[in-house]
Scaffold this motif. Structure first.
Motif, PDB file in Angstrom:
ATOM      1  N   VAL A 564       0.832  -1.194   0.000  1.00 15.42           N
ATOM      2  CA  VAL A 564       0.000   0.000   0.000  1.00 15.42           C
ATOM      3  C   VAL A 564       0.873   1.253   0.000  1.00 15.42           C
ATOM      4  O   VAL A 564       1.843   1.350   0.758  1.00 15.42           O
ATOM      5  N   ALA A 565       0.522   2.211  -0.863  1.00 11.44           N
ATOM      6  CA  ALA A 565       1.247   3.477  -0.921  1.00 11.44           C
ATOM      7  C   ALA A 565       1.175   4.187   0.423  1.00 11.44           C
ATOM      8  O   ALA A 565       0.160   4.127   1.125  1.00 11.44           O
ATOM      9  N   GLU A 566       2.253   4.864   0.767  1.00 11.51           N
ATOM     10  CA  GLU A 566       2.355   5.486   2.095  1.00 11.51           C
ATOM     11  C   GLU A 566       1.185   6.393   2.423  1.00 11.51           C
ATOM     12  O   GLU A 566       0.703   6.422   3.549  1.00 11.51           O
ATOM     13  N   GLY A 567       0.719   7.153   1.454  1.00 10.73           N
ATOM     14  CA  GLY A 567      -0.358   8.094   1.718  1.00 10.73           C
ATOM     15  C   GLY A 567      -1.670   7.452   2.097  1.00 10.73           C
ATOM     16  O   GLY A 567      -2.572   8.120   2.609  1.00 10.73           O
ATOM     17  N   LEU A 568      -1.817   6.141   1.853  1.00 10.79           N
ATOM     18  CA  LEU A 568      -3.051   5.422   2.183  1.00 10.79           C
ATOM     19  C   LEU A 568      -2.911   4.584   3.443  1.00 10.79           C
ATOM     20  O   LEU A 568      -3.850   3.904   3.841  1.00 10.79           O
ATOM     21  N   SER A 569      -1.741   4.632   4.064  1.00 13.90           N
ATOM     22  CA  SER A 569      -1.461   3.684   5.147  1.00 13.90           C
ATOM     23  C   SER A 569      -2.319   3.901   6.385  1.00 13.90           C
ATOM     24  O   SER A 569      -2.466   2.998   7.207  1.00 13.90           O
TER      25      SER A 569
END
Length: 714
Positions: A564-569
């Motif tokens: 998962v991309a960091e911004g969605l974590s």
């Protein structure tokens, strides 16, 4: 002949149009009134570009668009509501060097302004463009450059934001308007090009100069980058209050000579991952004696900047000695390179010989890599000055291999700069704790005729990895679930792949199918069907997905590993545990900071309780890793080619290795003092991303605690 006619038409149009020689009336008077009230001139009437045809080069490729959307989206005067890249009314490009948009206004008109709407989001790896060059033409063949629409140089990174970039005050007659967008990272999105006609009374500039311009966007960027970089360097020196002048090196040399009179050279001790540039002024603060605590079998670093304040070249001699055979050392220069955003950063690590020359006013960065245990001495001799640095290296506890986060960096040995360096790349990846191999689609398709023997030979080379991802890339190799022949061939292919891996003694490797990379739109719907079918047909199959948008988060619960991309974590759908990995694909790579981006990413993954971490990518696949301007896009890789077959590391790549070790040490610390105590340490480090010593001091505290000694100083 056509060009001559266009010139005549342009001149006649300007001379004959009486609107530009008499008082304003009608809609032009209304436009003037609105302008006085602070409202947009464009609100008085439609854009002159409304419903006008345009050409795109290249075609949008972020996802599959309908022909109608491609033909109308940018001049329909309909603005997207919501996120630009999820809208059906906008267009997007991925992994391309530049985008050219040429609008045909139908006839020659007085053009006042050109604007474009776009968006950014740091978490999704989307930035505002680097440049937006505007050209106007009467005949569509020869153009005049009139300015850069991306005139706001700030705020390229941040949360989701739409921004309108505009270039006004043009006052030129033209039929064609061409925008050439240069991407800052991987993506560019837009939903409207706005071209406004000049109002009556506008003083028009001279007829367009039909000078020839190169047709290649990249050539123009390359030609202008040196000038832009020089201007940026000048501004940096101005902010430092240095003497004026056209030569950056001479200005800096004069400042150094004034600050350090009669000094042959100036040396500073700096953090190996410090965010500094060759323009950073030294302080003259060198730490001679230093202590490092290193985990068993690992390495650590010291770094210095060495500056020449004199008006003549400086020659220095390096002498190294290690008092114990258990200690090995290597001295490098962190070479300066120009990034795609025209910053000069210290990055590639190039071995340094015993003699080194430094130009007047120049600062170089020295990197000392130390592995093992013992005492090391580095002596730097000029003709009349000497500096001696001693480093005591002590070995600490061994890191348990089971404590490491899974690590993936999307390396494709055999592609691009790695074509002749595959074995070197695989060894280097293992040395940097990479536990995941990604097999590209070219080795896996077509399913009916895969060379399983060739595949076995490749897998045999991936010694040391524990996970293999079979990247199917169903975006380009669309699955034919409705076709029984395709389904049968795919099932046979899958079992053949598994048998091939077992045949070379790699039954210990966990194999995952990787159908989609960052699925969007209809691909997400298709991914659900693909997953359902694979679960029903392939016993024991494991599935992997990368997720960079909120719409795809529903896949987290359906796959075995969701990267998962960091911004969605922080989304509620992303729960902690080994099945969730954290990754980032922000670029260009050289613009990402060695400390806060690369070293701290594993810390952030550990703090959230995730099982793995990764970034795009290991090696450049377009052109040379030394040049951000020679391929379809700026580089993302962390290694550099040297000679015909060698590879050089970078500060960013070494920072990544340190970060993975840090996370493994935290896991060891947690086994002794509890998970909460370890996570508190991680949160403390990541909450101060600009404190480049914080991870180093916390690492030492952890090492001291593990071996039972009281915490020590840095």
């Amino acid at each position: 002949m056509f060009k001559e006619v266009a010139l005549v038409e342009s001149r006649e149009a300007m001379e004959a149009d009486s609107r530009y020689r008499r008082p304003w009336s009608g809609r032009f008077a209304l436009a003037a009134a609105l302008a006085i009230l602070g409202l947009s001139v464009a609100s008085a009437a439609d854009f002159v570009s409304r419903q006008k045809p345009y050409q795109l080069d290249p075609e949008p490729n972020y996802k599959t668009y309908s022909k109608e959307t491609v033909a109308k989206a940018l001049t329909d005067q309909q603005f997207t509501k919501g996120i630009l890249w999820t809208s059906d009314g906008s267009l997007g490009w991925k992994e391309t060097r530049g985008v050219a948009i040429t609008v045909d206004l139908g006839h020659i008109v007085p053009v006042e302004s050109v604007a474009i709407r776009t968006a950014r989001r740091f978490a999704a790896g989307v930035s505002f463009p680097y440049r937006g060059m505007v050209y106007l033409s009467a005949d569509g063949e020869r153009y005049e450059f009139v300015g850069d629409v991306v005139n706001d140089v700030g705020g390229h990174e941040g949360p989701y934001e739409e921004r309108r970039f505009s270039l006004s005050g043009l006052g030129r007659l033209a039929r064609y308007a061409r925008l050439e967008i240069i991407l800052r990272g991987r993506y560019f999105f837009t939903d409207e090009v706005e071209i406004v006609e000049a109002v009556a009374g506008t003083e028009l500039k001279s007829t367009i100069d039909l000078g020839e311009i190169p047709a290649d966007v990249s050539r123009r960027v390359t030609a202008s980058r040196t000038v832009d970089a020089s201007r940026r360097a000048m501004r940096a020196l101005d902010r430092l209050g240095l003497p004026s002048g056209p030569d950056t090196v001479a200005r800096r040399a004069a400042a150094l000579a004034k600050r350090f009179p009669n000094e042959e050279f100036v040396i500073d001790t700096v953090n190996p991952l410090a965010h500094i540039s060759p323009l950073t002024l030294p302080k003259g603060q060198a730490e001679a004696d230093y202590k490092i605590l290193i985990p068993q079998g690992s390495c650590d670093y010291r770094a210095f900047t060495l500056s020449n304040p004199a008006s003549i070249p400086l020659r220095v001699r390096f002498t190294e000695s290690a008092q114990q055979a258990a200690l090995t050392a290597a001295l490098f220069e962190a070479k300066p390179v120009l990034t795609a955003s025209l910053e000069t950063v210290f990055d590639p690590l190039v071995p340094v010989g015993p003699i080194y020359d430094i130009a007047p006013g120049e600062t170089v960065m020295l990197w000392l890599k130390l592995c093992g245990e013992g005492r090391h001495t580095l002596r730097i001799d000029g003709s009349r000055k000497r500096f001696i640095a001693t480093t005591d290296v002590e070995r600490a506890a061994t890191i348990d291999n089971r404590s490491f986060l899974a690590s993936v960096v999307w390396a494709y040995p055999g592609h691009g700069m790695l074509a002749m360096r595959g074995d070197l790349a695989r060894a280097d990846l293992l040395a940097h704790h990479t536990s995941v191999a990604v097999i590209p689609p070219a080795m896996l398709t077509p399913y009916r005729s895969v060379d399983f023997k060739g595949f076995s030979k490749v897998i045999e080379k991936y010694t040391g990895v524990s996970i293999v991802l079979l990247f199917l890339d169903f975006r380009r190799n669309a699955p034919q679930l409705a076709d029984p022949v395709w389904r049968r061939q795919f099932v046979q292919w899958y079992h053949g792949i598994i048998d091939s891996i077992r045949s070379v003694g790699r039954s210990d490797v966990r194999v995952f199918l990787y159908p989609y990379d960052e699925p969007v739109g209809e691909e997400i719907v298709m991914a659900h069907e693909v997953i359902r079918w694979m679960r029903s047909e392939l016993a024991g199959v494991r599935l992997f997905a990368t997720i960079d948008n909120r719409s795809a988060l529903a896949l987290v619960s359906l796959v075995d590993i969701a990267c998962v991309a960091e911004g969605l974590s922080s989304d509620p759908a992303v729960v902690e545990g080994s099945k969730v990995w954290l990754y980032n694909m922000r670029g260009p790579g050289k613009d990402n900071l060695a400390y806060s981006y690369y070293r701290l990413m594993p810390w952030r993954a550990y703090a959230r309780g995730f099982g793995g971490v990764g970034f795009w990518s290991y090696g450049d696949i377009y052109g040379s890793a030394w040049d951000d301007f020679d391929g379809r896009r700026p580089d993302f890789g962390v290694v550099y080619e040297e000679g015909n077959q060698s590879l050089l590391s970078s500060r960013r790549w070494e920072a990544w290795r340190l970060g993975l070790e840090d996370a493994a040490l935290l896991a060891r610390y947690a086994s002794m003092f509890g998970n909460q105590a370890a996570r508190r340490l991680a949160v403390d480090v990541i909450s101060s991303p600009n404190d480049e010593w914080r991870a180093t001091s916390t690492r030492r505290l952890v090492l001291e605690s593990i071996k039972g000694s009281p915490p020590g100083n840095r």
